[in-house]
Motif scaffolding. Structure first.
Motif, PDB file in Angstrom:
ATOM      1  N   TYR A  22      93.686 -59.495 -47.937  1.00  8.95           N
ATOM      2  CA  TYR A  22      93.429 -60.411 -49.051  1.00  8.95           C
ATOM      3  C   TYR A  22      91.972 -60.329 -49.514  1.00  8.95           C
ATOM      4  O   TYR A  22      91.637 -60.781 -50.596  1.00  8.95           O
ATOM      5  CB  TYR A  22      93.724 -61.859 -48.633  1.00  8.95           C
ATOM      6  CG  TYR A  22      95.188 -62.234 -48.603  1.00  8.95           C
ATOM      7  CD1 TYR A  22      95.964 -62.202 -49.760  1.00  8.95           C
ATOM      8  CD2 TYR A  22      95.793 -62.665 -47.427  1.00  8.95           C
ATOM      9  CE1 TYR A  22      97.297 -62.574 -49.742  1.00  8.95           C
ATOM     10  CE2 TYR A  22      97.125 -63.041 -47.390  1.00  8.95           C
ATOM     11  CZ  TYR A  22      97.880 -62.996 -48.557  1.00  8.95           C
ATOM     12  OH  TYR A  22      99.203 -63.366 -48.536  1.00  8.95           O
ATOM     13  N   ASN A  23      91.110 -59.799 -48.669  1.00  5.79           N
ATOM     14  CA  ASN A  23      89.669 -59.743 -48.980  1.00  5.79           C
ATOM     15  C   ASN A  23      89.295 -58.565 -49.875  1.00  5.79           C
ATOM     16  O   ASN A  23      88.131 -58.432 -50.251  1.00  5.79           O
ATOM     17  CB  ASN A  23      88.857 -59.659 -47.677  1.00  5.79           C
ATOM     18  CG  ASN A  23      89.091 -60.859 -46.782  1.00  5.79           C
ATOM     19  OD1 ASN A  23      89.223 -61.968 -47.273  1.00  5.79           O
ATOM     20  ND2 ASN A  23      89.157 -60.630 -45.484  1.00  5.79           N
ATOM     21  N   ASP A  24      90.252 -57.715 -50.184  1.00  7.55           N
ATOM     22  CA  ASP A  24      89.950 -56.510 -50.976  1.00  7.55           C
ATOM     23  C   ASP A  24      91.024 -56.324 -52.037  1.00  7.55           C
ATOM     24  O   ASP A  24      92.151 -55.947 -51.732  1.00  7.55           O
ATOM     25  CB  ASP A  24      89.893 -55.294 -50.036  1.00  7.55           C
ATOM     26  CG  ASP A  24      89.445 -54.019 -50.744  1.00  7.55           C
ATOM     27  OD1 ASP A  24      89.346 -54.025 -51.992  1.00  7.55           O
ATOM     28  OD2 ASP A  24      89.206 -53.015 -50.054  1.00  7.55           O
ATOM     29  N   TYR A  25      90.678 -56.583 -53.288  1.00  9.03           N
ATOM     30  CA  TYR A  25      91.656 -56.426 -54.384  1.00  9.03           C
ATOM     31  C   TYR A  25      92.174 -54.994 -54.478  1.00  9.03           C
ATOM     32  O   TYR A  25      93.281 -54.759 -54.932  1.00  9.03           O
ATOM     33  CB  TYR A  25      91.018 -56.795 -55.730  1.00  9.03           C
ATOM     34  CG  TYR A  25      90.643 -58.248 -55.890  1.00  9.03           C
ATOM     35  CD1 TYR A  25      91.232 -59.252 -55.122  1.00  9.03           C
ATOM     36  CD2 TYR A  25      89.686 -58.629 -56.833  1.00  9.03           C
ATOM     37  CE1 TYR A  25      90.874 -60.578 -55.274  1.00  9.03           C
ATOM     38  CE2 TYR A  25      89.326 -59.964 -57.002  1.00  9.03           C
ATOM     39  CZ  TYR A  25      89.925 -60.925 -56.217  1.00  9.03           C
ATOM     40  OH  TYR A  25      89.579 -62.230 -56.383  1.00  9.03           O
ATOM     41  N   MET A  26      91.325 -54.043 -54.048  1.00 10.68           N
ATOM     42  CA  MET A  26      91.728 -52.640 -54.156  1.00 10.68           C
ATOM     43  C   MET A  26      92.683 -52.226 -53.047  1.00 10.68           C
ATOM     44  O   MET A  26      93.335 -51.190 -53.136  1.00 10.68           O
ATOM     45  CB  MET A  26      90.485 -51.740 -54.141  1.00 10.68           C
ATOM     46  CG  MET A  26      89.656 -51.847 -55.398  1.00 10.68           C
ATOM     47  SD  MET A  26      88.249 -50.721 -55.395  1.00 10.68           S
ATOM     48  CE  MET A  26      87.127 -51.510 -54.252  1.00 10.68           C
ATOM     49  N   GLN A  27      92.720 -53.021 -51.973  1.00 14.39           N
ATOM     50  CA  GLN A  27      93.660 -52.737 -50.884  1.00 14.39           C
ATOM     51  C   GLN A  27      94.368 -54.039 -50.505  1.00 14.39           C
ATOM     52  O   GLN A  27      94.395 -54.428 -49.343  1.00 14.39           O
ATOM     53  CB  GLN A  27      92.934 -52.138 -49.674  1.00 14.39           C
ATOM     54  CG  GLN A  27      92.298 -50.800 -49.960  1.00 14.39           C
ATOM     55  CD  GLN A  27      91.866 -50.104 -48.688  1.00 14.39           C
ATOM     56  OE1 GLN A  27      92.684 -49.577 -47.934  1.00 14.39           O
ATOM     57  NE2 GLN A  27      90.575 -50.086 -48.439  1.00 14.39           N
ATOM     58  N   TYR A  28      94.928 -54.676 -51.505  1.00  8.68           N
ATOM     59  CA  TYR A  28      95.601 -55.961 -51.330  1.00  8.68           C
ATOM     60  C   TYR A  28      96.967 -55.726 -50.677  1.00  8.68           C
ATOM     61  O   TYR A  28      97.564 -54.656 -50.854  1.00  8.68           O
ATOM     62  CB  TYR A  28      95.800 -56.589 -52.719  1.00  8.68           C
ATOM     63  CG  TYR A  28      95.859 -58.094 -52.765  1.00  8.68           C
ATOM     64  CD1 TYR A  28      94.707 -58.856 -52.621  1.00  8.68           C
ATOM     65  CD2 TYR A  28      97.065 -58.759 -52.980  1.00  8.68           C
ATOM     66  CE1 TYR A  28      94.745 -60.245 -52.691  1.00  8.68           C
ATOM     67  CE2 TYR A  28      97.119 -60.146 -53.058  1.00  8.68           C
ATOM     68  CZ  TYR A  28      95.950 -60.884 -52.908  1.00  8.68           C
ATOM     69  OH  TYR A  28      96.004 -62.258 -52.979  1.00  8.68           O
ATOM     70  N   PRO A  29      97.483 -56.698 -49.917  1.00 13.99           N
ATOM     71  CA  PRO A  29      98.824 -56.522 -49.340  1.00 13.99           C
ATOM     72  C   PRO A  29      99.857 -56.182 -50.423  1.00 13.99           C
ATOM     73  O   PRO A  29      99.845 -56.782 -51.501  1.00 13.99           O
ATOM     74  CB  PRO A  29      99.112 -57.892 -48.714  1.00 13.99           C
ATOM     75  CG  PRO A  29      97.765 -58.448 -48.389  1.00 13.99           C
ATOM     76  CD  PRO A  29      96.866 -57.983 -49.495  1.00 13.99           C
ATOM     77  N   VAL A  30     100.704 -55.227 -50.129  1.00 11.42           N
ATOM     78  CA  VAL A  30     101.729 -54.807 -51.093  1.00 11.42           C
ATOM     79  C   VAL A  30     103.109 -55.202 -50.575  1.00 11.42           C
ATOM     80  O   VAL A  30     103.426 -55.013 -49.400  1.00 11.42           O
ATOM     81  CB  VAL A  30     101.633 -53.286 -51.374  1.00 11.42           C
ATOM     82  CG1 VAL A  30     101.734 -52.474 -50.093  1.00 11.42           C
ATOM     83  CG2 VAL A  30     102.704 -52.836 -52.352  1.00 11.42           C
ATOM     84  N   PHE A  31     103.904 -55.788 -51.455  1.00 10.74           N
ATOM     85  CA  PHE A  31     105.261 -56.227 -51.140  1.00 10.74           C
ATOM     86  C   PHE A  31     106.235 -55.588 -52.129  1.00 10.74           C
ATOM     87  O   PHE A  31     105.843 -55.245 -53.248  1.00 10.74           O
ATOM     88  CB  PHE A  31     105.372 -57.761 -51.224  1.00 10.74           C
ATOM     89  CG  PHE A  31     105.131 -58.462 -49.913  1.00 10.74           C
ATOM     90  CD1 PHE A  31     106.098 -59.286 -49.356  1.00 10.74           C
ATOM     91  CD2 PHE A  31     103.934 -58.300 -49.236  1.00 10.74           C
ATOM     92  CE1 PHE A  31     105.886 -59.932 -48.142  1.00 10.74           C
ATOM     93  CE2 PHE A  31     103.697 -58.943 -48.023  1.00 10.74           C
ATOM     94  CZ  PHE A  31     104.680 -59.761 -47.480  1.00 10.74           C
ATOM     95  N   PRO A  32     107.495 -55.442 -51.749  1.00 12.93           N
ATOM     96  CA  PRO A  32     108.445 -54.766 -52.640  1.00 12.93           C
ATOM     97  C   PRO A  32     109.097 -55.697 -53.663  1.00 12.93           C
ATOM     98  O   PRO A  32     109.269 -56.893 -53.413  1.00 12.93           O
ATOM     99  CB  PRO A  32     109.517 -54.260 -51.657  1.00 12.93           C
ATOM    100  CG  PRO A  32     109.516 -55.284 -50.563  1.00 12.93           C
ATOM    101  CD  PRO A  32     108.088 -55.748 -50.431  1.00 12.93           C
ATOM    102  N   TRP A  33     109.433 -55.129 -54.800  1.00 15.16           N
ATOM    103  CA  TRP A  33     110.449 -55.764 -55.640  1.00 15.16           C
ATOM    104  C   TRP A  33     111.731 -55.738 -54.804  1.00 15.16           C
ATOM    105  O   TRP A  33     112.119 -54.680 -54.302  1.00 15.16           O
ATOM    106  CB  TRP A  33     110.689 -54.960 -56.913  1.00 15.16           C
ATOM    107  CG  TRP A  33     109.620 -54.991 -57.946  1.00 15.16           C
ATOM    108  CD1 TRP A  33     108.615 -54.094 -58.106  1.00 15.16           C
ATOM    109  CD2 TRP A  33     109.480 -55.953 -59.015  1.00 15.16           C
ATOM    110  NE1 TRP A  33     107.843 -54.435 -59.192  1.00 15.16           N
ATOM    111  CE2 TRP A  33     108.356 -55.571 -59.767  1.00 15.16           C
ATOM    112  CE3 TRP A  33     110.197 -57.099 -59.396  1.00 15.16           C
ATOM    113  CZ2 TRP A  33     107.924 -56.276 -60.889  1.00 15.16           C
ATOM    114  CZ3 TRP A  33     109.773 -57.801 -60.506  1.00 15.16           C
ATOM    115  CH2 TRP A  33     108.648 -57.400 -61.241  1.00 15.16           C
TER     116      TRP A  33
END
Length: 271
Positions: A22-33
């Protein structure tokens, strides 16, 4: 498998292992559609057709689109250090601008989005304004859009409302942007949308197929021949751990690559 951890917690754990934060917009947690049904009055979580195909990346959700990306891959000759490198996708499924665009109705993301856009909101028609139209863009209509989701889609109704009354502009058809337009099955209620969306994530169908998506994002189909076969290759610059920036002596090329990565996103570390 033993139902001792939720799918949500499992995905957050994998994201953390892969260096997402959460601290890095460029490596933010990714979740699926996880859903493909944004038009029905009621959501049927026992029908497989309600769900997105988790075994395929967003660029391969329709046969026609998949073939277009395969054609792009085949047409480009392999080249080193070139923006026209051989890949299926020149855009990414998670980047700072994607994260900020989803959360633009909440601070501090509003300011982040504006700063990334050069100081103002984007053209209204390009802003995140509808869950259904965003799904259609990312899964079918827009060849430069293969975005996935962020964790907030499964727990935070507030990001779907324009509680701060930001003037986000007016679309070409006259629609004034305000709250995010929700699918009919949500009855215009962000809390109901989040509740049903979370139920979809934890459903038996998603539990049985989630490992396929994990292979694409965090696992063995992330790069190499398995990724090519799965129509899941991205521009070489997106694979941060594969790029040796120290070996690049030209400062202009190095800054171009770093700018490319910061603007377009990074592939998670392989878990």
């Amino acid at each position: 498998q033993k139902r001792e951890i939720s799918n949500f917690d499992y995905l957050m754990y994998l994201n953390t292992l892969a260096g997402r934060s959460y601290n890095d917009y460029m490596q933010y947690p990714v979740f699926p559609w996880v859903l493909a049904d944004y038009h029905s009055e009621t959501l049927n979580l026992t029908n497989p057709h309600t769900f997105r195909d988790l075994s395929k990346p967003m660029g391969a959700q329709t046969v026609e689109r998949k073939h277009k990306f395969i054609q792009r891959f085949n047409e480009v000759e392999k080249s080193e250090g070139d923006l026209s490198a051989q890949c299926h996708y020149c855009t990414h499924y998670s980047s700072a601008i994607i994260v900020a665009s989803y959360l633009v109705r909440m601070e501090p993301f509003t300011q982040t989005f504006c700063s990334l856009q050069g100081g103002s909101f984007d053209v209204a028609d390009r802003m995140f304004h509808s869950v259904k139209s965003t799904w259609e863009s990312a899964s079918r209509d827009n060849m430069s859009d293969v975005r996935e989701l962020i964790p907030e889609f499964f727990y935070l109704p507030e990001f779907l409302t324009n509680a701060n009354h930001f003037e986000l502009g007016c679309m070409q058809d006259g629609t004034v942007l305000g709250d995010v337009q929700l699918p009919p099955w949500a009855d215009g209620d962000p809390h109901k949308f989040i509740l049903l969306h979370r139920q979809a994530l934890e459903s038996d169908y998603v539990s049985a197929h989630l490992h396929c998506w994990i292979d694409l994002i965090f696992g063995h189909k992330q790069h190499g021949s398995a990724a090519v076969e799965a129509v899941n290759t991205y521009h070489p610059y997106f694979y941060g751990d594969k790029m040796d920036l120290n070996s690049i002596k030209d400062p202009l090329i190095k800054s171009t690559i770093l700018g490319f990565i910061s603007n377009f996103g990074q592939i998670p570390k392989q878990v």
